[in-house]
Scaffold this active site. Structure first.
Site, mmCIF file in Angstrom:
data_model
loop_
_atom_site.group_PDB
_atom_site.id
_atom_site.type_symbol
_atom_site.label_atom_id
_atom_site.label_comp_id
_atom_site.label_asym_id
_atom_site.label_seq_id
_atom_site.Cartn_x
_atom_site.Cartn_y
_atom_site.Cartn_z
ATOM 1 N N ASP A 183 -0.842 -0.932 5.958
ATOM 2 C CA ASP A 183 -0.690 -0.378 7.299
ATOM 3 C C ASP A 183 -1.662 -1.039 8.265
ATOM 4 O OD1 ASP A 183 1.262 1.307 6.488
ATOM 5 O OD2 ASP A 183 -0.078 3.020 6.152
ATOM 6 N N ASP A 228 -3.831 0.069 10.094
ATOM 7 C CA ASP A 228 -4.880 1.024 10.479
ATOM 8 C C ASP A 228 -6.140 0.751 9.660
ATOM 9 O OD1 ASP A 228 -4.346 1.925 7.965
ATOM 10 O OD2 ASP A 228 -3.413 3.809 8.592
ATOM 11 N N GLU A 247 0.839 -1.191 0.000
ATOM 12 C CA GLU A 247 0.000 0.000 0.000
ATOM 13 C C GLU A 247 0.882 1.252 0.000
ATOM 14 O OE1 GLU A 247 -2.014 0.453 3.719
ATOM 15 O OE2 GLU A 247 -2.894 2.377 3.160
ATOM 16 N N ASP A 262 -7.539 2.289 7.074
ATOM 17 C CA ASP A 262 -7.365 2.307 5.623
ATOM 18 C C ASP A 262 -6.670 1.043 5.134
ATOM 19 O OD1 ASP A 262 -8.615 4.654 5.301
ATOM 20 O OD2 ASP A 262 -6.792 5.877 5.049
#
Ligand code: TSJ
Length: 643
Positions: free
Chosen positions: A508, A510, A431, A512
């Protein structure tokens, strides 16, 4: 008396028992599937399936499954109780059940054997793989008890009869067992899997109630599963967050001594979800019952479409995939003597099942559609829409993909590896461009390819095939993997052409990142499911923290649990760095923590449960919950690959 029993331990049949136990403990994977959480959970299902058999025989309506605070599991039913009388071998029948591999048949006069896949290997295997196992049988106003340690009986019997532990009403069986930590890598049952499996069991057995209780500290919970609507309720559950186009249709019947139960419903989506069960066991690899259902369904709809003049004389038939576009179905059969095939023995192979399901389906859906023309028209409408998309797709495939077949990297972003030995190659889908840049520098160029992707890729659950294939990132991925893709039945996917042994999603930790992983997994699940089924898809687990003590070496920590443990075991001062994303790591750190096969953590993506798999969102919600420490550390695998 005692002496007589002592000698019994060493007679010929007892030696066979010990040899059997040893075989199971030496190669547990052969008997329980794996020694990971999946195999551990399977221990519960093996035991519960016996109570479900008792239910199918007509003698038990409630099963209690308790995850005890001490890590053991208790399964209790209100059936007739395992027979405790003297068996021909001179011991209690109960002892024979728990010490003989593939017992069952002898005592199993139920109509249906649940010998699907790994099932039916049964209670002796669970016993052999448990640190301790206790059996209580209630019958004739008394509770009889027996006990085993690592599969070996530890109570001395008087005249081969079980000791009485107390008085009790009614009849039933209770088993408590603690999986042996010497055997299993993980010893914590995963509640989400267990609950889903038990819930699924009640959908398949509408007269059964399963009481589930988790008494373990921190996850206390009590639930009751009872689904009187059976597989109709199952379909409703599978489709609960989808736009439905028809009612749930249900039919059942009997042919060739096989009982057939089917429920289906159409939803506004571009794919099918058909689940097969034989004797309550899911056939994740499909099989003859599904072939019979699909073939007959296709034939009936094509016949109707011609009769109604929706298909004209010059028109070709709808394909099976056209007709099943948007179909959610559960096909559940009860077979007196099923045959299983396939890699994991979860594919039904019995030819008579195909004939029986086709016969019942043919008779019953014609009866239904003759009376429900609106539903029929909706179903044919779905097929027309799918056929149009398919024809469009065929055009796009020849135009777009055809031309690009040899332009390996369509938009110049893939940094491929040098080696062409697919068994050693890995591709990391990263990503963000900055992390992608670091990863390109850090990687082992020989075997590791990097494909950076930017932003959010298309949500393939909602998009049609032509939109999906027009998406640049998706095209690049399909080209890079090298095996094409499959949509529904028309299968262009060829796993033997896969260019990488591992496809690793690197996002990541998180929201997203989770979203991107979710979309990628949905893409793979829908268009390249064998990548997941055959274990090629992984999620990288970058560290969350780095700790550097005043004295000594710094180290990376991969979850909050590891941080808590670090705090407990280290007294002096240390600095703590928290990584918010992959972008915060330089190339060297990325190599040390996430790319280096000797040090990284990877989670292998698995789809175990039909309920979960039906919605990838839910699958990932589920996968988010377990503590990160449950993820696989894959040193060993890679050490082998490097040879
Ligand atoms: F797997 C197991 F053995 F550990 C086990 C068996 C575990 C649990 C929780 C329940 C059972 C079980 C077995 N429940 N009910 C039965 N029933 C019989 O084994 C049984 C009883 C009577 C007769 C009969 O013909 O009279 C036949 C059977 C198979």
């Amino acid at each position: 008396m005692a002496d007589k029993n002592k000698t019994e331990i060493y007679d010929a049949s007892s030696i066979r028992v010990l040899e059997g136990l040893e075989a199971v403990r030496k190669r547990p994977g052969m008997y329980i599937g794996s020694v990971s959480t999946k195999g551990l959970n399977h221990m519960i299902y093996e035991i519960v399936d016996n109570s479900v058999d008792e239910h199918l025989a007509g003698y038990c309506d409630t099963i209690k499954v308790t995850l005890e605070a001490d890590g053991s599991c208790t399964v209790e039913d209100n059936g007739r109780g395992i027979p405790i009388g003297m068996h021909e071998k001179g011991v209690s029948a109960e002892r024979v059940v728990f010490t003989t591999l593939h017992a069952g048949g002898k005592f199993d006069n139920t109509a249906y054997k649940t010998s699907g896949g790994l099932h039916g290997v049964g209670s002796s295997v669970v016993n052999a793989l448990s640190l301790h196992l206790t059996v209580q049988v209630r019958t004739g106003g008394k509770v009889y008890e027996d006990r085993y340690e690592r599969g070996i009986p530890v109570l001395e019997l008087e005249d081969g009869l079980l000791p009485v532990a107390g008085r009790a009403r009614g009849t039933g069986t209770l088993i408590n067992f603690l999986p042996d930590p010497e055997i299993f890598e993980k010893t914590r049952f995963r509640e989400e899997d267990v609950k889903n499996r038990l819930h699924e069991t009640t959908y398949l057995n509408p007269d059964l109630t399963i009481v589930y209780e988790d008494k373990r500290e921190g996850s206390e919970e009590k639930l009751e599963f009872h689904e009187p609507d059976g597989i109709i309720g199952f379909i409703r559950e599978l489709n609960k967050s989808k736009e439905t186009l028809t009612d749930v249709v249900y039919f059942s019947g009997m042919a060739e001594e096989i009982s057939v139960d089917v429920a289906f419903q159409f939803v506004n989506e571009f794919h099918e979800n058909i689940l097969g069960f034989c004797n309550n066991i899911q056939n994740t690899e499909g099989g003859t019952h599904l072939t019979g259902f699909k073939a007959q369904f296709t034939q009936v709809i094509n016949t109707y479409a011609r009769t109604l003049n929706i298909l004209k004389e010059k028109d070709a038939n709808f394909t099976g995939a056209d007709i099943r576009n948007g179909l959610t179905a559960v096909v559940s059969i009860k077979h007196p003597d099923p045959i299983f095939e396939g890699q994991t023995k979860t594919k039904l192979g019995s030819q008579d099942a195909s004939r029986a399901v086709a016969q019942v389906t043919g008779e019953e859906i014609v009866r239904y559609f003759d009376r429900n023309l609106d539903t029929l028209k909706t179903v044919i409408g779905c097929a027309e829409k799918a056929a149009k998309i398919r024809k469009n797709e065929e055009k796009i495939k020849t135009n777009l993909l055809g031309k690009q077949k040899f332009s390996f990297d369509s938009n110049g972003k893939l940094a491929n590896c040098t080696s062409r030995d697919a068994s050693k190659c890995e591709i990391f889908i990263v990503e963000g461009d900055s992390a992608g840049g670091s990863a390109k520098m850090a990687r082992d160029r020989m075997y590791q390819a990097i494909l950076p992707i930017r932003g959010k890729i298309l949500n393939v659950e909602k998009a049609s095939i032509d939109k999906i294939l027009a998406n640049a990132e998706i095209k690049t991925m399909i080209n890079a993997f090298g095996c094409g893709f499959s949509e529904g039945y028309g299968d262009d996917f060829d796993i033997t052409r896969l260019r990488y042994d591992k496809i690793v999603i690197m996002a990541d930790a998180d929201v997203d990142g989770a979203h991107i992983s979710n979309l990628l997994l949905t893409l793979f699940y829908r268009f390249m499911p064998d990548l997941i089924n055959e274990g090629h898809v992984y999620v990288a687990m970058p560290p969350l923290y780095k700790v550097v003590p005043k004295k000594g070496e710094g180290e990376y920590l991969y979850d909050d649990y590891a941080l808590a443990r670090y705090r407990k075991t280290h007294s002096g001062d240390f600095t703590l760095q928290r990584y918010k994303g992959l972008g915060e790591m330089d190339a060297e750190q990325l190599w040390e923590t996430t790319l280096d096969p000797a040090r990284r953590y990877l989670k292998q993506v698995q789809i175990e449960d039909a309920l979960l798999a039906s919605s990838m969102t839910e699958l990932l919600m589920g996968a988010d919950v377990p503590p990160r420490r449950a993820y696989i550390h894959d040193h060993a695998n890679d050490a082998e690959l490097d040879i």
